[in-house]
Design a protein around this motif. Structure first.
Motif, PDB file in Angstrom:
ATOM      1  N   GLU A 202       0.830  -1.207   0.000  1.00  0.00           N
ATOM      2  CA  GLU A 202       0.000   0.000   0.000  1.00  0.00           C
ATOM      3  C   GLU A 202       0.865   1.257   0.000  1.00  0.00           C
ATOM      4  O   GLU A 202       0.529   2.253  -0.659  1.00  0.00           O
ATOM      5  CB  GLU A 202      -0.923  -0.028   1.220  1.00  0.00           C
ATOM      6  N   HIS A 203       1.974   1.230   0.719  1.00  0.00           N
ATOM      7  CA  HIS A 203       2.904   2.363   0.717  1.00  0.00           C
ATOM      8  C   HIS A 203       3.426   2.632  -0.693  1.00  0.00           C
ATOM      9  O   HIS A 203       3.526   3.780  -1.120  1.00  0.00           O
ATOM     10  CB  HIS A 203       4.081   2.078   1.647  1.00  0.00           C
ATOM     11  N   HIS A 204       3.774   1.553  -1.395  1.00  0.00           N
ATOM     12  CA  HIS A 204       4.278   1.706  -2.762  1.00  0.00           C
ATOM     13  C   HIS A 204       3.206   2.335  -3.662  1.00  0.00           C
ATOM     14  O   HIS A 204       3.525   3.178  -4.512  1.00  0.00           O
ATOM     15  CB  HIS A 204       4.702   0.347  -3.323  1.00  0.00           C
ATOM     16  N   THR A 205       1.958   1.922  -3.481  1.00  0.00           N
ATOM     17  CA  THR A 205       0.868   2.468  -4.291  1.00  0.00           C
ATOM     18  C   THR A 205       0.687   3.957  -4.024  1.00  0.00           C
ATOM     19  O   THR A 205       0.544   4.765  -4.954  1.00  0.00           O
ATOM     20  CB  THR A 205      -0.443   1.725  -3.991  1.00  0.00           C
ATOM     21  N   ILE A 206       0.688   4.331  -2.758  1.00  0.00           N
ATOM     22  CA  ILE A 206       0.539   5.743  -2.384  1.00  0.00           C
ATOM     23  C   ILE A 206       1.665   6.572  -2.986  1.00  0.00           C
ATOM     24  O   ILE A 206       1.429   7.645  -3.563  1.00  0.00           O
ATOM     25  CB  ILE A 206       0.521   5.896  -0.846  1.00  0.00           C
ATOM     26  N   LEU A 207       2.879   6.081  -2.864  1.00  0.00           N
ATOM     27  CA  LEU A 207       4.024   6.817  -3.408  1.00  0.00           C
ATOM     28  C   LEU A 207       3.916   6.955  -4.924  1.00  0.00           C
ATOM     29  O   LEU A 207       4.224   8.018  -5.481  1.00  0.00           O
ATOM     30  CB  LEU A 207       5.337   6.115  -3.033  1.00  0.00           C
ATOM     31  N   ARG A 208       3.461   5.924  -5.587  1.00  0.00           N
ATOM     32  CA  ARG A 208       3.340   5.993  -7.051  1.00  0.00           C
ATOM     33  C   ARG A 208       2.392   7.104  -7.473  1.00  0.00           C
ATOM     34  O   ARG A 208       2.678   7.865  -8.409  1.00  0.00           O
ATOM     35  CB  ARG A 208       2.854   4.649  -7.603  1.00  0.00           C
ATOM     36  N   TYR A 209       1.258   7.241  -6.773  1.00  0.00           N
ATOM     37  CA  TYR A 209       0.302   8.287  -7.120  1.00  0.00           C
ATOM     38  C   TYR A 209       0.837   9.680  -6.781  1.00  0.00           C
ATOM     39  O   TYR A 209       0.511  10.657  -7.467  1.00  0.00           O
ATOM     40  CB  TYR A 209      -1.027   8.039  -6.413  1.00  0.00           C
ATOM     41  N   ILE A 210       1.653   9.762  -5.732  1.00  0.00           N
ATOM     42  CA  ILE A 210       2.279  11.049  -5.411  1.00  0.00           C
ATOM     43  C   ILE A 210       3.285  11.428  -6.492  1.00  0.00           C
ATOM     44  O   ILE A 210       3.342  12.576  -6.939  1.00  0.00           O
ATOM     45  CB  ILE A 210       2.950  10.991  -4.019  1.00  0.00           C
ATOM     46  N   ILE A 211       4.076  10.452  -6.939  1.00  0.00           N
ATOM     47  CA  ILE A 211       5.042  10.699  -8.010  1.00  0.00           C
ATOM     48  C   ILE A 211       4.329  11.124  -9.290  1.00  0.00           C
ATOM     49  O   ILE A 211       4.748  12.065  -9.977  1.00  0.00           O
ATOM     50  CB  ILE A 211       5.896   9.437  -8.266  1.00  0.00           C
ATOM     51  N   ASP A 212       3.218  10.442  -9.609  1.00  0.00           N
ATOM     52  CA  ASP A 212       2.480  10.724 -10.838  1.00  0.00           C
ATOM     53  C   ASP A 212       1.588  11.957 -10.727  1.00  0.00           C
ATOM     54  O   ASP A 212       0.899  12.311 -11.679  1.00  0.00           O
ATOM     55  CB  ASP A 212       1.611   9.512 -11.214  1.00  0.00           C
ATOM     56  N   GLN A 213       1.595  12.572  -9.545  1.00  0.00           N
ATOM     57  CA  GLN A 213       0.784  13.767  -9.277  1.00  0.00           C
ATOM     58  C   GLN A 213      -0.697  13.534  -9.582  1.00  0.00           C
ATOM     59  O   GLN A 213      -1.338  14.288 -10.322  1.00  0.00           O
ATOM     60  CB  GLN A 213       1.332  14.965 -10.061  1.00  0.00           C
ATOM     61  N   GLU A 214      -1.218  12.499  -8.951  1.00  0.00           N
ATOM     62  CA  GLU A 214      -2.635  12.173  -9.049  1.00  0.00           C
ATOM     63  C   GLU A 214      -3.245  12.295  -7.649  1.00  0.00           C
ATOM     64  O   GLU A 214      -3.352  11.308  -6.915  1.00  0.00           O
ATOM     65  CB  GLU A 214      -2.832  10.764  -9.611  1.00  0.00           C
ATOM     66  N   PRO A 215      -3.644  13.503  -7.264  1.00  0.00           N
ATOM     67  CA  PRO A 215      -4.082  13.760  -5.882  1.00  0.00           C
ATOM     68  C   PRO A 215      -5.277  12.938  -5.421  1.00  0.00           C
ATOM     69  O   PRO A 215      -5.289  12.458  -4.289  1.00  0.00           O
ATOM     70  CB  PRO A 215      -4.402  15.259  -5.885  1.00  0.00           C
ATOM     71  N   MET A 216      -6.293  12.755  -6.251  1.00  0.00           N
ATOM     72  CA  MET A 216      -7.473  12.010  -5.824  1.00  0.00           C
ATOM     73  C   MET A 216      -7.133  10.545  -5.578  1.00  0.00           C
ATOM     74  O   MET A 216      -7.590   9.944  -4.588  1.00  0.00           O
ATOM     75  CB  MET A 216      -8.587  12.129  -6.871  1.00  0.00           C
ATOM     76  N   LYS A 217      -6.319   9.966  -6.453  1.00  0.00           N
ATOM     77  CA  LYS A 217      -5.928   8.565  -6.276  1.00  0.00           C
ATOM     78  C   LYS A 217      -5.028   8.408  -5.044  1.00  0.00           C
ATOM     79  O   LYS A 217      -5.112   7.405  -4.326  1.00  0.00           O
ATOM     80  CB  LYS A 217      -5.221   8.050  -7.535  1.00  0.00           C
ATOM     81  N   ALA A 218      -4.175   9.394  -4.808  1.00  0.00           N
ATOM     82  CA  ALA A 218      -3.308   9.345  -3.625  1.00  0.00           C
ATOM     83  C   ALA A 218      -4.155   9.390  -2.355  1.00  0.00           C
ATOM     84  O   ALA A 218      -3.917   8.654  -1.401  1.00  0.00           O
ATOM     85  CB  ALA A 218      -2.315  10.507  -3.649  1.00  0.00           C
ATOM     86  N   GLU A 219      -5.172  10.266  -2.362  1.00  0.00           N
ATOM     87  CA  GLU A 219      -6.068  10.387  -1.199  1.00  0.00           C
ATOM     88  C   GLU A 219      -6.856   9.103  -0.968  1.00  0.00           C
ATOM     89  O   GLU A 219      -6.942   8.610   0.172  1.00  0.00           O
ATOM     90  CB  GLU A 219      -7.038  11.552  -1.418  1.00  0.00           C
ATOM     91  N   ILE A 220      -7.394   8.536  -2.022  1.00  0.00           N
ATOM     92  CA  ILE A 220      -8.178   7.303  -1.903  1.00  0.00           C
ATOM     93  C   ILE A 220      -7.300   6.151  -1.416  1.00  0.00           C
ATOM     94  O   ILE A 220      -7.712   5.355  -0.565  1.00  0.00           O
ATOM     95  CB  ILE A 220      -8.840   6.954  -3.253  1.00  0.00           C
ATOM     96  N   SER A 221      -6.082   6.070  -1.950  1.00  0.00           N
ATOM     97  CA  SER A 221      -5.165   4.999  -1.547  1.00  0.00           C
ATOM     98  C   SER A 221      -4.774   5.124  -0.079  1.00  0.00           C
ATOM     99  O   SER A 221      -4.667   4.120   0.621  1.00  0.00           O
ATOM    100  CB  SER A 221      -3.908   5.023  -2.429  1.00  0.00           C
ATOM    101  N   MET A 222      -4.591   6.362   0.370  1.00  0.00           N
ATOM    102  CA  MET A 222      -4.260   6.567   1.776  1.00  0.00           C
ATOM    103  C   MET A 222      -5.441   6.171   2.663  1.00  0.00           C
ATOM    104  O   MET A 222      -5.261   5.545   3.711  1.00  0.00           O
ATOM    105  CB  MET A 222      -3.871   8.019   2.032  1.00  0.00           C
ATOM    106  N   ARG A 223      -6.643   6.524   2.241  1.00  0.00           N
ATOM    107  CA  ARG A 223      -7.828   6.159   3.021  1.00  0.00           C
ATOM    108  C   ARG A 223      -7.970   4.642   3.112  1.00  0.00           C
ATOM    109  O   ARG A 223      -8.304   4.097   4.174  1.00  0.00           O
ATOM    110  CB  ARG A 223      -9.080   6.775   2.388  1.00  0.00           C
ATOM    111  N   GLU A 224      -7.728   3.974   2.004  1.00  0.00           N
ATOM    112  CA  GLU A 224      -7.796   2.511   1.987  1.00  0.00           C
ATOM    113  C   GLU A 224      -6.711   1.914   2.890  1.00  0.00           C
ATOM    114  O   GLU A 224      -6.952   0.930   3.604  1.00  0.00           O
ATOM    115  CB  GLU A 224      -7.627   2.007   0.550  1.00  0.00           C
TER     116      GLU A 224
END
Length: 239
Positions: A202-224
């Motif tokens: 899950e950490h890797h997924t969150i970081l990937r969305y932060i790198i790709d600058q996808e704020p909504m996906k980063a937020e959803i992944s963190m919530r999950e």
């Protein structure tokens, strides 16, 4: 000896030199012998006083800097920063005495802070932020593979994301709330078993969305990612 009886015994944690240095500095600050703005002796002088290698002193100072308790100024030395001591001592209360609704509210607050932290980080992160978060994730992964406690490494990963959010107030609030929650989980063996391994993915997924600058996906992944601790807190609500 039966397994039931064996379960009554707890693992003995032996403090290392770094932990002992940290505890001494914390006690000096808590007692008022060290005050915000006071300068610490040099690494060499502390090393001689503690009768240990300078590497241990340097590691202890680095950890205390991370928590905001100490601050090193080039050419000036290391100083007591002040505010960060609340992160280690617990500004709100003794979290191990929190139960039911109080603890649930604390966890809910963490979820609010963390999801927004991830969203802002995806919007505002710099290349240096990516390096810092990645390094923290590497340390977490190393701890998982070695079968060690991952509490400190997990906190580091989340706080590096908070730094990338470029919201100093948000990070300060996380420094107050998150360490106590993680301590509670460690004391109650909540994050044991395979949880660190799944959290790593899950950490890797969150970081990937932060790198790709996808704020909504980063937020959803963190919530999950935080869903399990929220469920745990909900299950322990006072009647």
């Amino acid at each position: 000896m039966s397994k039931e009886l064996l379960n009554n015994f707890s693992e003995i944690i032996v403090e290392g030199p770094v932990d002992k240095i940290i505890n001494q500095i914390k006690e000096l600050i808590s007692s008022g012998q060290l005050k915000p703005g006071d300068r610490l002796p040099s690494e060499r002088m502390l090393s001689e006083r503690f009768a240990i290698g300078r590497t241990y002193v340097r590691d202890a100072i680095r950890k205390l800097e991370f928590y905001g308790i100490l601050k090193t100024m080039p050419q000036s030395g290391t100083f007591v920063a002040g505010f960060g001591i609340t992160a280690l001592e617990g500004l709100i209360t003794d979290v191990l005495k929190l139960e039911g609704n109080d603890f649930h509210a604390l966890v809910e607050t963490r979820v609010l802070l963390e999801t927004n932290s991830a969203r802002f980080a995806a919007m505002r992160r710099s290349e240096d932020d990516i390096i810092s978060i990645s390094n923290a994730l590497d340390e977490y992964e190393k701890a998982v593979k070695e079968g060690k406690s991952t509490v400190e490494e997990d906190l580091l990963f989340h706080l590096k994301i908070a730094e990338a959010s470029k919201n100093a107030v948000l990070k300060s609030l996380m420094l107050i709330v998150t360490p106590d929650i993680l301590t509670y989980f460690k004391e109650n063996d909540v994050c044991s078993g395979d949880r660190p391994k799944s959290a790593l993915e899950e950490h890797h997924t969150i970081l990937r969305y932060i790198i790709d600058q996808e704020p909504m996906k980063a937020e959803i992944s963190m919530r999950e990612h935080l869903k399990d601790i929220l469920n745990f807190a909900s299950d322990n609500l006072s009647p």
